[in-house]
Motif scaffolding. Structure first.
Motif, short mmCIF file in Angstrom:
data_model
loop_
_atom_site.label_atom_id
_atom_site.label_comp_id
_atom_site.label_asym_id
_atom_site.label_seq_id
_atom_site.Cartn_x
_atom_site.Cartn_y
_atom_site.Cartn_z
N PHE A 8 0.85 -1.19 0.00
CA PHE A 8 0.00 0.00 0.00
C PHE A 8 0.88 1.23 0.00
CE2 PHE A 8 -2.32 -3.38 1.99
CZ PHE A 8 -3.57 -3.28 1.42
N GLY A 9 0.56 2.15 -0.83
CA GLY A 9 1.36 3.37 -0.88
C GLY A 9 0.51 4.51 -1.42
N PRO A 10 1.13 5.62 -1.71
CA PRO A 10 0.39 6.77 -2.21
C PRO A 10 -0.28 6.44 -3.54
CG PRO A 10 2.67 7.35 -1.68
CD PRO A 10 2.57 5.90 -1.52
N GLU A 11 0.30 5.50 -4.29
CA GLU A 11 -0.28 5.14 -5.59
C GLU A 11 -1.45 4.21 -5.41
OE1 GLU A 11 2.88 3.67 -4.88
OE2 GLU A 11 3.84 5.64 -4.98
N GLY A 12 -1.73 3.78 -4.19
CA GLY A 12 -2.82 2.83 -3.93
C GLY A 12 -2.28 1.43 -3.72
N LYS A 13 -3.16 0.45 -3.85
CA LYS A 13 -2.77 -0.92 -3.57
C LYS A 13 -2.15 -1.54 -4.81
CE LYS A 13 -5.53 -5.02 -2.98
NZ LYS A 13 -6.79 -5.55 -2.45
N LEU A 48 7.15 14.46 10.55
CA LEU A 48 7.49 13.79 9.30
C LEU A 48 7.97 14.76 8.23
CD1 LEU A 48 4.60 11.16 9.05
CD2 LEU A 48 6.86 10.95 10.10
N THR A 49 7.61 15.99 8.40
CA THR A 49 7.89 16.97 7.35
C THR A 49 9.38 17.12 7.06
OG1 THR A 49 7.64 18.61 9.07
CG2 THR A 49 5.79 18.34 7.54
N ASN A 50 10.22 16.97 8.10
CA ASN A 50 11.65 17.17 7.91
C ASN A 50 12.35 15.99 7.26
OD1 ASN A 50 11.04 19.41 9.33
ND2 ASN A 50 11.84 18.59 11.28
N LEU A 51 11.62 14.90 7.06
CA LEU A 51 12.27 13.68 6.59
C LEU A 51 12.19 13.56 5.08
CD1 LEU A 51 10.75 11.30 9.27
CD2 LEU A 51 12.95 12.47 9.36
N ASN A 52 13.10 12.70 4.53
CA ASN A 52 13.03 12.48 3.10
C ASN A 52 11.95 11.46 2.79
OD1 ASN A 52 13.98 9.86 3.35
ND2 ASN A 52 16.11 10.46 3.03
N GLU A 53 11.71 11.20 1.52
CA GLU A 53 10.57 10.39 1.09
C GLU A 53 10.62 8.97 1.67
OE1 GLU A 53 8.42 9.20 -3.05
OE2 GLU A 53 9.97 10.76 -3.11
N GLU A 54 11.82 8.37 1.57
CA GLU A 54 11.99 7.01 2.10
C GLU A 54 11.69 6.95 3.59
OE1 GLU A 54 12.83 3.80 1.09
OE2 GLU A 54 12.13 4.67 -0.80
N GLU A 55 12.20 7.96 4.31
CA GLU A 55 12.01 7.97 5.76
C GLU A 55 10.54 8.19 6.12
OE1 GLU A 55 16.50 9.61 6.76
OE2 GLU A 55 14.82 11.01 6.55
N ILE A 56 9.88 9.02 5.34
CA ILE A 56 8.45 9.25 5.60
C ILE A 56 7.69 7.95 5.43
CG2 ILE A 56 6.36 10.38 4.69
CD1 ILE A 56 8.08 12.78 4.07
N ARG A 57 8.04 7.21 4.39
CA ARG A 57 7.35 5.96 4.13
C ARG A 57 7.54 4.98 5.29
NH1 ARG A 57 5.43 3.18 -0.73
NH2 ARG A 57 4.82 1.19 0.18
N LEU A 58 8.79 4.89 5.75
CA LEU A 58 9.08 3.98 6.86
C LEU A 58 8.28 4.36 8.10
CD1 LEU A 58 10.80 1.75 8.23
CD2 LEU A 58 12.47 3.55 8.76
N MET A 59 8.33 5.65 8.45
CA MET A 59 7.64 6.10 9.66
C MET A 59 6.13 5.94 9.51
SD MET A 59 9.76 6.75 11.90
CE MET A 59 8.72 7.48 13.15
N ILE A 85 -0.02 5.43 9.42
CA ILE A 85 -0.67 6.64 8.93
C ILE A 85 -1.14 6.41 7.50
CG2 ILE A 85 -0.31 9.07 8.35
CD1 ILE A 85 1.84 9.06 10.56
N LYS A 86 -2.38 6.77 7.20
CA LYS A 86 -2.91 6.58 5.87
C LYS A 86 -2.19 7.45 4.87
CE LYS A 86 -7.22 4.78 7.32
NZ LYS A 86 -8.45 5.06 8.01
N PRO A 87 -2.08 7.04 3.63
CA PRO A 87 -2.61 5.82 2.99
C PRO A 87 -1.70 4.61 3.17
CG PRO A 87 -1.53 7.13 1.35
CD PRO A 87 -1.37 7.88 2.64
N TYR A 88 -0.70 4.71 4.02
CA TYR A 88 0.18 3.56 4.22
C TYR A 88 -0.48 2.57 5.17
CZ TYR A 88 3.54 6.77 2.20
OH TYR A 88 4.17 7.64 1.37
N LYS A 89 -0.56 1.34 4.73
CA LYS A 89 -1.09 0.28 5.62
C LYS A 89 -0.04 -0.80 5.70
CE LYS A 89 -5.46 -0.20 3.75
NZ LYS A 89 -6.67 -1.02 3.63
#
Ligand SMILES: Nc1ncnc2c1ncn2[C@@H]1O[C@H](COP(=O)(O)OP(=O)(O)OP(=O)(O)O)[C@@H](O)[C@H]1O
Ligand SMILES: [Mg+2]
Lengths: 479, 340
Positions: free
Chosen positions: A74-79, A167-178, A184-188
């Motif tokens: 699951f990610g920003p692009e959906g499932k 989360l705002t200070n983090l890079n994309e990969e780190e945001i995804r991990l956190m 936090i939606k849309p990450y499941k």
């Protein structure tokens, strides 16, 4: 050896087997199978992996299939659904491995570094690395401590915190991990399920292609399969008879080793404690039962006293009261005497059984009174008449009672439920087995294996005590 | 070594009285045999002596001590049962030791007694066997051995030989008699076999229906039965009884007054005219050494005769049989013997 063969090949017909022989052997074989097949089925199922049991596998042997992984991310692009092949076994069976094997033999961090993108995310979840990585990141970036506890907080408590601002200070990969860690939606949480790998002719292209299947059922005409080269293409139906399946014998011994070493995920299963509780209850209760019942039977069969018949009838009458009627009464007695939570609360309420008294009395009636009189002439006390004459002579019946009592006590669920269900340390094996059927987890593979373990003592008892049933009757010493 | 005295002993089972007041004295060292038909109360009396049965009324004294309320265990008697009653789960040695262990006797003493008894009864080879592996005669010996090791003051036997075959019975009978001579204890022996009674007893007690009919030495009972029951019970074949009314007048004259019947033993009848009766022979049995004739005299009175030679008398023949007046027994209307 040849004597055994000769014995087994004896026939009623003079030259070769006669009709009676055929019928007897068929009858014996049928009886054997009727008794033995369910046991065999249980034994073989107890070494099937959790995966197979969950797929309701109908094979007799623990045949495992080639497996692929169907991952859902699951990610920003959906499932996104995709198939991953060529995973090493330890990755596929990661959830079925023992903790020490996981740590000692494999290095998930090293393995995962070979992947990237969606496959990396799927593996990270599956190998349980999300929280490790997230905690490391929180330390590294000096993020607040409460973030670590956030995923396990109650919804009400979560409202008081806002993780978003960090989360705002983090890079994309780190945001995804956190986000995965904190949910936090849309990450499941990403899915990672083992599926069965089969091959079949693709009806559209007429070429042999690989499919992944979640369940095989030979009784159905079609299987629902997903084409591996195009997993997003949805489910197609294949004819069961057309598919090619690879099977491999793979007994799952962890079904036994995990519970026996107290290594079950999500619960504590102390096999030694459960078994030793059961052993204690069974042995002590059987000894007490045999003693009490045989003494009562001795009095009822060998002494003349007023009200003898009345006593006997009252004892027999209790046979007519169904056990379920007594549950509340027994519960009250056990808790009023303070025996609840103690194994004695299991042992004492069932110590005297009307069937036992009746059976032993009937048997003791056949012991000649003259033997007792001879013992009296021999200056024996009434106790030693009971203990040295009547008890040994009633051994065949006592052995039967003993075997029945052992089996009953070992398999009993009701009395332990009444007496010790609130005290985990006093659980007998039958109560422990119930625990595998938890509210959230159903660990049938462990339950089957432990059921087999719990059958061992009763089987041994039968093997060793059954000879007592047949001996003894033959040598009543009165001429 | 002990005397036994029974005073006015009665026994009731519920309301049914089976022993109707018995008086008996048995001397130290005496071999006393209780005989009587089946169901007359011999076993019951013996079991009361043993202490296995309550005494309803009266007293039993051993060595002048009343033992009515002393338990079987403490009377110091030993009993040999008809069925032997050996403990089936114990070896012969354990069977013998059981009673002694209950008395908390020292092991050496137990071993000594068992060895002695085993030697006496020749059962050393099967001391380790279980009763199930013994023959009837061997079981019998063990049962006797179990009594011997106790060294009781009185031995009680309840038909101990009735389960043996005829040959073994004779042999054991002789052995028992020898044993008694050797041990010299008081023994009370129940049987309904009169040969056993005649051959073994110092004193025979004839019982019938819960009472004692006569007590005496074997030959005394044979020669001078005090009543018709004893006369009929002792001796084989049975004594002939002929009703007074059917006797020829010549014999009626010689009878003592009040005679109601005449008793004459088959072996005392012979073929002669003296004091004779007319006999229709119905059956003849030739045994070689002896011959038995069965027939009827006037009034369908059955008569049997034992001749100690072979005879040519045939069935359906009429003969005259006579006897010496000294051998005749006369009984009055109550069956009491009359002296002529
Ligand atoms: N327990 C009992 N209850 C009632 N009556 C009994 C009992 N035991 C014995 N009797 C009766 O007492 C009488 C005497 O029995 P006993 O056994 O003494 O006979 P016995 O002389 O030993 O006969 P046998 O030669 O057949 O052994 C019999 O009529 C018997 O029916
Ligand atoms: Mg008797």
């Amino acid at each position: 050896m040849s004597a055994v063969l000769k014995f087994l090949s004896r026939t009623q017909g003079k030259n070769g087997p006669a009709l009676v022989d055929w019928i007897s052997y068929i009858y014996l074989l049928l009886g054997f199978l009727i008794i033995f097949l369910p046991v065999l089925w249980l034994l073989l199922n107890s070494i099937k992996s959790q995966f197979l049991l969950q797929k309701l596998d109908t094979n007799i042997l623990p045949l495992d299939y080639d497996r692929v992984v169907r991952a859902t991310v699951f990610g920003p692009e959906g499932k996104e659904i995709f198939i991953m092949k060529d995973m090493p076994e330890w990755v596929i069976y990661w959830n079925e491995l023992r903790d020490e094997d996981k740590k000692n033999e494999n290095n998930p961090n090293e393995f995962i570094s070979n992947y990237e993108g969606k496959e990396y995310y799927a593996l990270r979840t599956h190998l349980g690395l999300v929280s490790d990585h997230a905690k490391k990141l929180i330390k590294q970036k000096n993020l607040p401590e409460w973030l670590i506890k956030y995923p396990s907080m109650f919804p009400d408590a979560k409202k008081e915190y806002d993780p978003q601002e960090f989360l705002t200070n983090l890079n994309e990969e780190e945001i995804r991990l956190m986000s995965e860690f904190l949910g936090i939606k849309p990450y499941k949480p990403n899915g990672f399920t083992s599926q069965i790998l089969i091959s079949a002719i693709n009806p559209e292209t007429n070429k042999l292609e690989e499919y992944s299947v979640s369940r095989l059922n030979n009784n159905k005409d079609t299987v629902n399969a997903r084409l591996i080269s195009n997993p997003q293409g949805g489910i197609v139906k294949l004819q069961t008879q057309d598919i090619i399946v690879n099977k491999k014998l793979r007994p799952s011994w962890i079904n036994y080793s995990d519970p026996l070493t107290n290594n079950v995920r999500g619960m504590s299963f102390d096999a030694v404690k459960c078994l030793s509780n059961s052993l204690f209850v069974t042995i002590v209760a059987t000894i007490i039962t045999v003693l009490i019942n045989s003494m009562a039977a001795f009095a009822l069969s060998k002494y003349k006293f007023n009200g003898q018949i009345i006593f006997f009838i009252i004892i027999l009458a209790t046979l007519m009261v169904p056990a379920s009627v007594l549950i509340v009464g027994i519960f009250k007695m056990v808790s009023m005497t303070g025996l609840n939570g103690s194994l004695w609360g299991v042992i004492i309420p069932g110590a005297a059984t009307p069937t036992g008294v009746f059976m032993l009395r009937q048997y003791m009636l056949t012991i000649p009174d003259e033997l007792l009189e001879a013992a009296r002439m021999d200056a024996a006390s009434e106790w030693s008449i009971y203990w040295k004459i009547v008890f040994p002579l009633a051994l065949p019946a006592i052995a039967v009672l003993g075997i029945l009592s052992i089996i009953w006590r070992w398999n009993d669920l009701i009395l332990p439920m009444i007496a010790v269900s609130t005290t985990k340390t006093a659980y007998t094996i039958q109560l422990c087995l119930l625990d595998f059927q938890g509210e959230y987890v159903a660990q049938e593979h462990y339950r089957l294996a432990m059921t087999v373990v719990s059958l061992i003592p009763t089987t041994l008892v039968f093997v060793f005590l059954q000879r007592y049933i047949t001996t003894g009757i033959a040598n009543t010493g009165i001429k | 070594m002990a005397t036994l005295e029974i005073k006015k002993v009665r026994k009731n089972y519920g309301t049914l009285e089976v022993i109707h007041g018995i008086d008996l004295f048995i001397n130290n060292g005496e071999f006393c045999v209780l005989v009587g038909p089946s169901g007359c109360g011999k076993s019951t009396l013996l079991r009361m002596i043993a202490g296995l049965e309550q005494i309803t009324k009266g007293d039993i004294l051993i060595d002048n001590q009343v033992v009515n309320n002393i338990s079987a265990a403490r009377r110091g008697l030993a009993m040999v049962f008809q069925s032997y009653a050996l403990y089936p789960h114990m070896s012969v040695r354990q069977n013998l030791a059981f009673g002694l262990e209950n008395l908390k006797m020292k092991i050496e003493e137990i071993d000594r007694r068992i060895l002695e008894a085993a030697r006496l009864l020749r059962m050393e080879e099967y001391l380790q066997r279980k009763p199930g592996q013994l023959s009837g005669g061997q079981k019998q010996r063990v049962a006797i051995g179990r009594a011997i090791v106790r060294e009781p003051s009185i031995y009680l036997f309840d038909e101990p030989l009735s389960n043996l075959d005829a040959e073994l019975r004779v042999a054991t009978r002789v052995e028992l008699k020898a044993l008694h001579a050797r041990l010299g204890n008081t023994m009370i022996y129940v049987t309904h076999d009169q040969v056993e009674a005649m051959t073994m007893a110092d004193k025979i007690v004839v019982m019938n229906d819960g009472i004692i009919e006569q007590v005496g030495a074997p030959l005394e009972l044979y020669n001078k039965p005090s009543n018709k029951f004893v006369a009929g019970f002792i001796g084989s074949p049975k004594m002939n009884f002929i009703q007074f009314d059917y006797l020829p007048n010549s014999l009626k004259e010689k009878a003592p007054p009040n005679s109601i019947s005449l008793g004459i033993r088959p072996e005392h009848l012979s073929i002669k005219d003296e004091n004779s009766l007319l006999l229709n022979v119905e059956t003849v049995e030739q045994l070689g050494s002896d011959s038995f004739l069965y027939g009827t005299t006037s009034g369908e009175q059955k008569i049997s005769i034992k001749l100690n030679y072979q005879t040519d008398i045939q069935a359906n023949q009429s003969i005259k049989v006579g006897f010496k007046l000294d051998d005749a027994h006369w009984f009055d209307k109550d069956g009491i013997a009359l002296t002529s």
